[in-house]
Design a protein around this motif. Structure first.
Motif, PDB file in Angstrom:
ATOM      1  N   ALA A   1      53.501  71.444  -2.142  1.00 41.79           N
ATOM      2  CA  ALA A   1      53.528  72.092  -0.829  1.00 41.79           C
ATOM      3  C   ALA A   1      54.020  73.533  -0.924  1.00 41.79           C
ATOM      4  O   ALA A   1      53.700  74.363  -0.067  1.00 41.79           O
ATOM      5  N   HIS A   2      54.793  73.835  -1.958  1.00 42.24           N
ATOM      6  CA  HIS A   2      55.328  75.188  -2.099  1.00 42.24           C
ATOM      7  C   HIS A   2      54.278  76.167  -2.646  1.00 42.24           C
ATOM      8  O   HIS A   2      54.502  77.370  -2.655  1.00 42.24           O
ATOM      9  N   LYS A   3      53.155  75.652  -3.096  1.00 41.66           N
ATOM     10  CA  LYS A   3      52.105  76.537  -3.635  1.00 41.66           C
ATOM     11  C   LYS A   3      51.439  77.331  -2.508  1.00 41.66           C
ATOM     12  O   LYS A   3      51.559  76.979  -1.334  1.00 41.66           O
ATOM     13  N   ALA A   4      50.693  78.363  -2.901  1.00 43.77           N
ATOM     14  CA  ALA A   4      49.991  79.177  -1.904  1.00 43.77           C
ATOM     15  C   ALA A   4      48.956  78.318  -1.170  1.00 43.77           C
ATOM     16  O   ALA A   4      48.347  77.425  -1.770  1.00 43.77           O
ATOM     17  N   GLU A   5      48.773  78.612   0.096  1.00 44.53           N
ATOM     18  CA  GLU A   5      47.906  77.765   0.930  1.00 44.53           C
ATOM     19  C   GLU A   5      46.466  77.701   0.417  1.00 44.53           C
ATOM     20  O   GLU A   5      45.809  76.673   0.535  1.00 44.53           O
ATOM     21  N   HIS A   6      45.980  78.804  -0.162  1.00 40.70           N
ATOM     22  CA  HIS A   6      44.596  78.778  -0.629  1.00 40.70           C
ATOM     23  C   HIS A   6      44.418  77.878  -1.857  1.00 40.70           C
ATOM     24  O   HIS A   6      43.305  77.561  -2.250  1.00 40.70           O
ATOM     25  N   GLU A   7      45.546  77.460  -2.454  1.00 39.60           N
ATOM     26  CA  GLU A   7      45.460  76.554  -3.613  1.00 39.60           C
ATOM     27  C   GLU A   7      45.479  75.090  -3.198  1.00 39.60           C
ATOM     28  O   GLU A   7      45.240  74.210  -4.027  1.00 39.60           O
ATOM     29  N   TRP A   8      45.800  74.820  -1.952  1.00 42.86           N
ATOM     30  CA  TRP A   8      45.965  73.428  -1.532  1.00 42.86           C
ATOM     31  C   TRP A   8      44.672  72.613  -1.649  1.00 42.86           C
ATOM     32  O   TRP A   8      44.699  71.477  -2.116  1.00 42.86           O
ATOM     33  N   ALA A   9      43.556  73.198  -1.209  1.00 43.62           N
ATOM     34  CA  ALA A   9      42.312  72.420  -1.184  1.00 43.62           C
ATOM     35  C   ALA A   9      41.902  71.950  -2.590  1.00 43.62           C
ATOM     36  O   ALA A   9      41.699  70.743  -2.792  1.00 43.62           O
TER      37      ALA A   9
ATOM     38  N   ALA B   1      55.516  73.940   7.171  1.00 42.57           N
ATOM     39  CA  ALA B   1      55.135  72.566   7.522  1.00 42.57           C
ATOM     40  C   ALA B   1      53.950  72.534   8.461  1.00 42.57           C
ATOM     41  O   ALA B   1      53.074  71.662   8.337  1.00 42.57           O
ATOM     42  N   ALA B   2      53.913  73.492   9.400  1.00 45.31           N
ATOM     43  CA  ALA B   2      52.802  73.516  10.363  1.00 45.31           C
ATOM     44  C   ALA B   2      51.481  73.796   9.642  1.00 45.31           C
ATOM     45  O   ALA B   2      50.452  73.179   9.952  1.00 45.31           O
ATOM     46  N   ALA B   3      51.519  74.691   8.676  1.00 46.07           N
ATOM     47  CA  ALA B   3      50.297  75.007   7.924  1.00 46.07           C
ATOM     48  C   ALA B   3      49.847  73.803   7.100  1.00 46.07           C
ATOM     49  O   ALA B   3      48.651  73.515   7.009  1.00 46.07           O
ATOM     50  N   LEU B   4      50.813  73.109   6.512  1.00 46.96           N
ATOM     51  CA  LEU B   4      50.464  71.917   5.732  1.00 46.96           C
ATOM     52  C   LEU B   4      49.856  70.850   6.633  1.00 46.96           C
ATOM     53  O   LEU B   4      48.868  70.202   6.266  1.00 46.96           O
ATOM     54  N   ASP B   5      50.435  70.688   7.812  1.00 39.89           N
ATOM     55  CA  ASP B   5      49.912  69.709   8.769  1.00 39.89           C
ATOM     56  C   ASP B   5      48.478  70.064   9.158  1.00 39.89           C
ATOM     57  O   ASP B   5      47.601  69.199   9.190  1.00 39.89           O
TER      58      ASP B   5
ATOM     59  N   ARG C   1      57.835  64.511   4.514  1.00 39.15           N
ATOM     60  CA  ARG C   1      58.332  64.486   3.138  1.00 39.15           C
ATOM     61  C   ARG C   1      58.432  65.900   2.575  1.00 39.15           C
ATOM     62  O   ARG C   1      59.405  66.253   1.913  1.00 39.15           O
ATOM     63  N   ALA C   2      57.381  66.696   2.833  1.00 39.57           N
ATOM     64  CA  ALA C   2      57.389  68.082   2.335  1.00 39.57           C
ATOM     65  C   ALA C   2      58.528  68.866   2.973  1.00 39.57           C
ATOM     66  O   ALA C   2      59.149  69.718   2.340  1.00 39.57           O
ATOM     67  N   ARG C   3      58.823  68.567   4.263  1.00 37.49           N
ATOM     68  CA  ARG C   3      59.869  69.299   4.976  1.00 37.49           C
ATOM     69  C   ARG C   3      61.243  68.989   4.384  1.00 37.49           C
ATOM     70  O   ARG C   3      62.092  69.863   4.271  1.00 37.49           O
ATOM     71  N   THR C   4      61.452  67.721   4.016  1.00 38.30           N
ATOM     72  CA  THR C   4      62.780  67.314   3.535  1.00 38.30           C
ATOM     73  C   THR C   4      62.907  67.429   2.023  1.00 38.30           C
ATOM     74  O   THR C   4      63.994  67.274   1.496  1.00 38.30           O
ATOM     75  N   TYR C   5      61.801  67.681   1.371  1.00 36.87           N
ATOM     76  CA  TYR C   5      61.848  67.749  -0.082  1.00 36.87           C
ATOM     77  C   TYR C   5      62.515  69.048  -0.527  1.00 36.87           C
ATOM     78  O   TYR C   5      62.113  70.132  -0.118  1.00 36.87           O
ATOM     79  N   VAL C   6      63.544  68.911  -1.302  1.00 30.95           N
ATOM     80  CA  VAL C   6      64.240  70.086  -1.818  1.00 30.95           C
ATOM     81  C   VAL C   6      63.972  70.149  -3.316  1.00 30.95           C
ATOM     82  O   VAL C   6      64.427  69.294  -4.065  1.00 30.95           O
ATOM     83  N   SER C   7      63.200  71.153  -3.687  1.00 32.44           N
ATOM     84  CA  SER C   7      62.890  71.246  -5.113  1.00 32.44           C
ATOM     85  C   SER C   7      64.084  71.829  -5.856  1.00 32.44           C
ATOM     86  O   SER C   7      64.752  72.740  -5.363  1.00 32.44           O
ATOM     87  N   TYR C   8      64.394  71.296  -7.008  1.00 34.78           N
ATOM     88  CA  TYR C   8      65.518  71.761  -7.798  1.00 34.78           C
ATOM     89  C   TYR C   8      65.076  72.914  -8.702  1.00 34.78           C
ATOM     90  O   TYR C   8      64.206  72.752  -9.548  1.00 34.78           O
TER      91      TYR C   8
ATOM     92  N   LEU D   1      50.620  65.715  -2.791  1.00 37.63           N
ATOM     93  CA  LEU D   1      50.485  67.141  -2.472  1.00 37.63           C
ATOM     94  C   LEU D   1      51.741  67.638  -1.749  1.00 37.63           C
ATOM     95  O   LEU D   1      52.286  68.694  -2.087  1.00 37.63           O
ATOM     96  N   ALA D   2      52.193  66.858  -0.760  1.00 39.17           N
ATOM     97  CA  ALA D   2      53.356  67.277   0.031  1.00 39.17           C
ATOM     98  C   ALA D   2      54.619  67.304  -0.818  1.00 39.17           C
ATOM     99  O   ALA D   2      55.459  68.193  -0.676  1.00 39.17           O
ATOM    100  N   GLY D   3      54.748  66.329  -1.711  1.00 42.76           N
ATOM    101  CA  GLY D   3      55.978  66.234  -2.496  1.00 42.76           C
ATOM    102  C   GLY D   3      56.059  67.227  -3.632  1.00 42.76           C
ATOM    103  O   GLY D   3      57.136  67.723  -3.959  1.00 42.76           O
ATOM    104  N   LYS D   4      54.916  67.538  -4.229  1.00 43.27           N
ATOM    105  CA  LYS D   4      54.957  68.351  -5.451  1.00 43.27           C
ATOM    106  C   LYS D   4      54.357  69.753  -5.313  1.00 43.27           C
ATOM    107  O   LYS D   4      54.702  70.652  -6.066  1.00 43.27           O
TER     108      LYS D   4
END
Lengths: 116, 179
Positions: free
Chosen positions: B47-55, B3-7, A45-52, B42-45
């Protein structure tokens, strides 16, 4: 309030022991598989999600449109300030009436001159 | 977004997140749903944040989902209580029925655990919610005080208080059965 060093160290040791015990308890295979499937789905989902991300001109345009709308609304509001216009109309009408009266008076004097 | 880092991140927290949710809701399926929802959010909203903020973000989402679950459960209990016939005073509750209606935990999971771990998990489920969260996020997940405060949506002082009380209470309860 400060925690004594020996108690702090003791609490830290206890916390580490808890972590060791909890980490030693494995997940059952079914739950682990379900979690892995959920994770793959989330990553996909994160891979295909395109943020606007709106272009830079959008906020400027929005501001301009807002100003135009506000300006129009205020001008329409001005149309409702009729009392001033009504006063002007009455004033003009009054002036017109005085002019007519003056004309009538002049005409009357003319009649008197002709009669005399 | 990497994506690999998120995984990798999700793989590193999924087991602990699942068990943290299970301690809170005491039901494997519900806990799995909560973790799934948290991962998807987390993945949808974020994932673009810095990795250290994920936890902190992930555990904040998890915390909110658990809280929502408790709210819904509370409403359900209140609604069903309206239609449930009142028990006679002094009437014993049927232990078989309680076992049927009770939390669903995989029996295999319980069998594999050592006695100390079983005792520890029971004590963890008996801790107040905030104390358990503060303790597990700090001691097990390894978040620092600021990250734990962000995850729990409270002040750092509250985290320290909850954590300290949790440690004290667990040590009291486990002193006879602790290795």
């Amino acid at each position: 309030m400060t925690v004594p060093d020996d108690r702090q160290a003791s609490d830290d040791g206890f916390a580490q022991e808890v972590k060791r015990v909890l980490d030693g308890v494995p997940l059952d295979a079914e739950t682990a598989a379900r979690l892995a499937a959920v994770r793959r789905h989330a990553v996909e989902r994160a891979r295909t999600y395109v943020s606007y991300v709106p272009p830079r001109w959008v906020p400027v345009s929005a501001m301009a449109v807002t100003l135009v709308v506000l300006g129009t609304a205020l001008r329409v509001g001005d149309d409702h300030t009729l009392p001033v216009l009504e006063d002007d109309a009455l004033f003009a009408a009054a002036q017109e009436r005085e002019l007519l009266e003056e004309l009538e008076l002049l005409a009357y004097f003319d009649e008197l001159d002709h009669a005399g | 977004m990497n994506a690999a880092a998120l995984d990798r991140f999700l793989a590193s927290v999924e087991g602990r997140a699942f068990r943290l949710a299970r301690y809170a809701v005491r039901d494997d399926d519900e806990a799995l749903d909560i973790v799934q929802d948290s991962m998807m959010t987390l993945a949808g909203k974020y994932a673009h944040k810095a990795e250290h903020e994920w936890a902190p973000l992930f555990f904040r989402i998890l915390h909110n989902r658990i809280r929502d679950w408790h709210r819904r459960a509370s409403v359900r209990r209140r609604v069903f209580a309206l239609f449930r016939p009142r028990a006679e005073s002094g009437q014993e509750l049927d232990p078989v029925q309680l076992a049927v209606d009770g939390p669903h935990v995989e029996p295999d999971h319980v069998n594999r655990m050592s006695a100390a771990a079983r005792r520890l998990e029971r004590c963890l489920t008996e801790l107040p919610v905030r104390q358990r969260e503060a303790f597990l996020l700090r001691a097990w997940e390894g978040l620092d005080v600021a990250q734990t405060a962000a995850a729990m949506g409270c002040s750092e002082g509250s985290v320290k208080t909850h954590y300290s009380r949790a440690v004290h209470r667990l040590r009291e309860q486990l002193k006879d059965d602790w290795p």
